[in-house]
Design a protein around this motif. Structure first.
Motif, PDB file in Angstrom:
ATOM      1  N   ASN A 246       0.821  -1.211   0.000  1.00  0.00           N
ATOM      2  CA  ASN A 246       0.000   0.000   0.000  1.00  0.00           C
ATOM      3  C   ASN A 246       0.855   1.261   0.000  1.00  0.00           C
ATOM      4  OD1 ASN A 246      -2.467  -1.297  -0.065  1.00  0.00           O
ATOM      5  ND2 ASN A 246      -2.642  -1.417   2.166  1.00  0.00           N
TER       6      ASN A 246
ATOM      7  N   SER B  22       2.374   1.735  -3.514  1.00  0.00           N
ATOM      8  CA  SER B  22       1.399   2.013  -4.570  1.00  0.00           C
ATOM      9  C   SER B  22       0.676   3.337  -4.368  1.00  0.00           C
ATOM     10  CB  SER B  22       0.372   0.879  -4.646  1.00  0.00           C
ATOM     11  OG  SER B  22       1.000  -0.345  -4.953  1.00  0.00           O
ATOM     12  N   ARG B  23       0.444   3.722  -3.108  1.00  0.00           N
ATOM     13  CA  ARG B  23      -0.322   4.938  -2.841  1.00  0.00           C
ATOM     14  C   ARG B  23       0.551   6.170  -2.640  1.00  0.00           C
ATOM     15  NH1 ARG B  23      -4.816   2.593   1.513  1.00  0.00           N
ATOM     16  NH2 ARG B  23      -5.829   1.126   0.065  1.00  0.00           N
ATOM     17  N   GLU B  24       1.736   5.963  -2.043  1.00  0.00           N
ATOM     18  CA  GLU B  24       2.573   7.115  -1.698  1.00  0.00           C
ATOM     19  C   GLU B  24       3.843   7.217  -2.540  1.00  0.00           C
ATOM     20  OE1 GLU B  24       3.240   7.562   2.532  1.00  0.00           O
ATOM     21  OE2 GLU B  24       1.529   6.248   2.964  1.00  0.00           O
TER      22      GLU B  24
END
Length: 548
Positions: free
Chosen positions: A440, A443-445
């Motif tokens: 996560n 992929s998100r940050e």
């Protein structure tokens, strides 16, 4: 690499009436028996040709004589059967051409001598040009014969090319610098245009006289002040980006416009300064009252200093523009917010637009330095351990997250026992490092949690577990990393993939020499034990008939 081929295999040994004598990587003097415009360099030979415009005819012929003398093995006279061989101009090879020459094209030979005709696969002639590269004995002779004139000629070819590329870039993005700097930008552009005007006037005249040089001489102190100011701004950005990835991304989001403007300002200031030094060099060269030896010494010093300063500044510019391009491209593909701050908190621009501007600027810098613009390629790991296919969006992220010029060798998905990471992680191995990162977070940050040098791997343990996926433990200098694969990796080809990951770590695990110890206690204990055993063997046996 292919073996050299003989010119006799192709009929006419003399070949075309064109020779390129390289005076520094990518810049060469064109020698031939016809005017430059009628030579017809092959279309495949991607280059920019500049006639001699800052040298009087006598100096041009003197240059040709020096080159002919220094390259006696080139048979330049053979090319002059139909006309006088002379120096016709300068050619600046495109970086792609230079790259092609280094990665497959070979020089044709005749009687063991390098004719410089470039040959591709199967012996097919790729470029009908004689070539003397800036290496080897011939190059040493040429550079020694030309002295500081070689560097000055290279500078002329570079400036003629760079001014076109810089002008094109400024048309697309100078509004950013103008908005930020206001009148300061107009002042800088005034200095730049004045220097270019003087340079073009000198090209038309073929000489830099006092009238031409006076156009720029009075601007030097003003220019030096601006150079220092803009370079300081650039160094502040470099310092601010010398931190972890999260802070880098935050800084780019808030300051991308300022970085773009400062880089542009530095580029304009440096090219103006280089133009000034070329004009000053040419002006001194035209001074017939100076002692020739003293003149050459002064020119050599000027050219060397200018090259050193320019290279140092442009190295800084290259580093920050490449990093800006990578970070802006990364931000553009992350989910969530789709705009970056531009000209203050109340103004924004789309992430994709900022990424495009950063890429344009990075490409311009590469072109100005005559280098191939290196765009990060999407990784293609040879070893993977995934239940299904490797997600393409993960590879795209790693395209911008991994260190430059460091291929991704292996990538796996696993689970972590460590509270520092998310429970679901990616494990990657590059040529010199490995990383562990929560899925996560990456992929998100756009952040890799932890990256370690492979040299820090001390030991790896791999345990297969009945009914469960195998457990992988990696012991580094400071951390013990416990990971396990899901049940899909318990057997079959998936288990083999996980074992291959283990094998890669086992290949590099080591204990550095400085961590070994040599405590004497063990040796002393062994010696004492051996001595005790030896002593027991040597004790005299008691006789059965002895007393007692």
């Amino acid at each position: 690499m292919f073996p050299p081929y003989s010119a006799s295999d192709y009929g006419n040994e003399n070949g075309p009436g064109v020779s390129l004598v390289e005076i520094e990587p990518g810049v060469a003097v064109v020698m031939g028996d016809r005017p430059l415009e009628s030579m017809g360099l092959p279309a495949e030979f991607d280059c920019e040709v500049t006639p001699f415009q800052l040298m009087p005819p006598g100096d041009i012929q003197n240059l040709a004589d020096k080159i002919s003398l220094a390259t006696g093995g080139l048979n330049l006279a053979a090319q002059g059967a139909q006309g006088m061989v002379s120096a016709r101009g300068l050619v600046r090879l495109a970086p792609e051409t230079m790259k092609a020459m280094k990665s497959g094209l070979q020089p044709l030979t005749s009687g063991g001598k390098n004719l410089g005709v470039l040959v591709g696969k199967g012996g097919k002639i790729a470029h009908q040009i004689r070539w003397v590269p800036a290496t080897g004995v011939a190059a040493t002779s040429v550079l020694a014969a030309l002295g500081p004139a070689a560097a000055a000629l290279a500078l002329q070819a570079q400036l003629a090319s760079v001014s076109k590329k810089l002008d094109k870039n400024l048309k697309e993005t100078q509004s950013i610098a103008h908005t930020i700097y206001g009148n300061r930008w107009y002042d800088l552009m005034g200095l730049y245009k004045n220097a270019v005007r003087a340079f073009r006037e000198a090209q038309e005249l073929g000489v830099v006289n006092q009238h031409t040089f006076s156009l720029v001489a009075a601007d030097l102190s003003n220019l030096e002040g601006k150079r220092g100011s803009f370079r300081n701004n650039l160094r502040q950005h470099v310092a601010a980006l010398n931190t972890d990835r999260k802070q880098q991304l935050d800084y780019i989001r808030e300051n991308s416009n300022q970085i773009l403007a400062d880089v542009q300002a530095v580029m304009v200031a440096e090219e103006t300064w280089r133009c000034f030094h070329l004009l000053r060099t040419a002006h001194i060269s035209c001074d017939t009252t100076m002692d020739p030896a003293l003149k050459e010494k002064q020119l050599a010093h000027m050219v060397e200093q200018a090259q050193q300063e320019y290279s140092q500044v442009m190295d800084e510019v290259s580093r920050i523009t490449l990093e800006l391009e990578r970070m802006c491209s990364l931000i553009a593909i992350l989910p969530g917010k789709r705009s970056m701050s531009f000209f203050g908190s109340n103004n924004t621009r789309n992430d994709d637009e900022v990424a495009r501007m950063a890429a344009t600027l990075a490409k311009t810098v590469s072109e100005m330095r005559n280098q191939v613009h290196a765009i990060p390629e999407k990784p293609d790991p040879k070893v993977t351990a995934f239940y299904g296919r490797v997600p393409d969006d993960v590879l795209v992220l790693l395209q911008y997250l991994l260190p430059e010029d460091e291929p991704l060798l292996a990538l796996a998905e696993a689970k972590s026992y460590d509270s520092f990471f998310d429970s679901d992680v990616y494990l990657g191995i590059t040529l010199t490092r490995f990383f562990v990162s929560g899925k996560n977070k990456m992929s998100r940050e756009g952040i890799i949690d932890k990256m370690y040098p492979l040299a820090d791997v001390r030991y790896v343990r791999f345990r297969e577990q009945d009914g469960l996926g195998p457990k992988l433990e990696i012991f580094t200098e400071n951390d013990n990393i416990s990971l396990y694969f899901d049940t899909w990796a318990a057997n079959g080809s998936w288990l083999a993939d996980a074992q291959r990951i283990r094998d890669l770590f086992a290949t590099v695990m080591n204990i550095p020499e400085q961590e070994y110890r040599d405590d004497s206690l063990f040796a002393e204990a062994h010696q004492a034990l051996e001595a005790a055993k030896t002593g027991m063997k040597e004790l005299p046996r008691k006789s059965r008939h002895s007393a007692g």
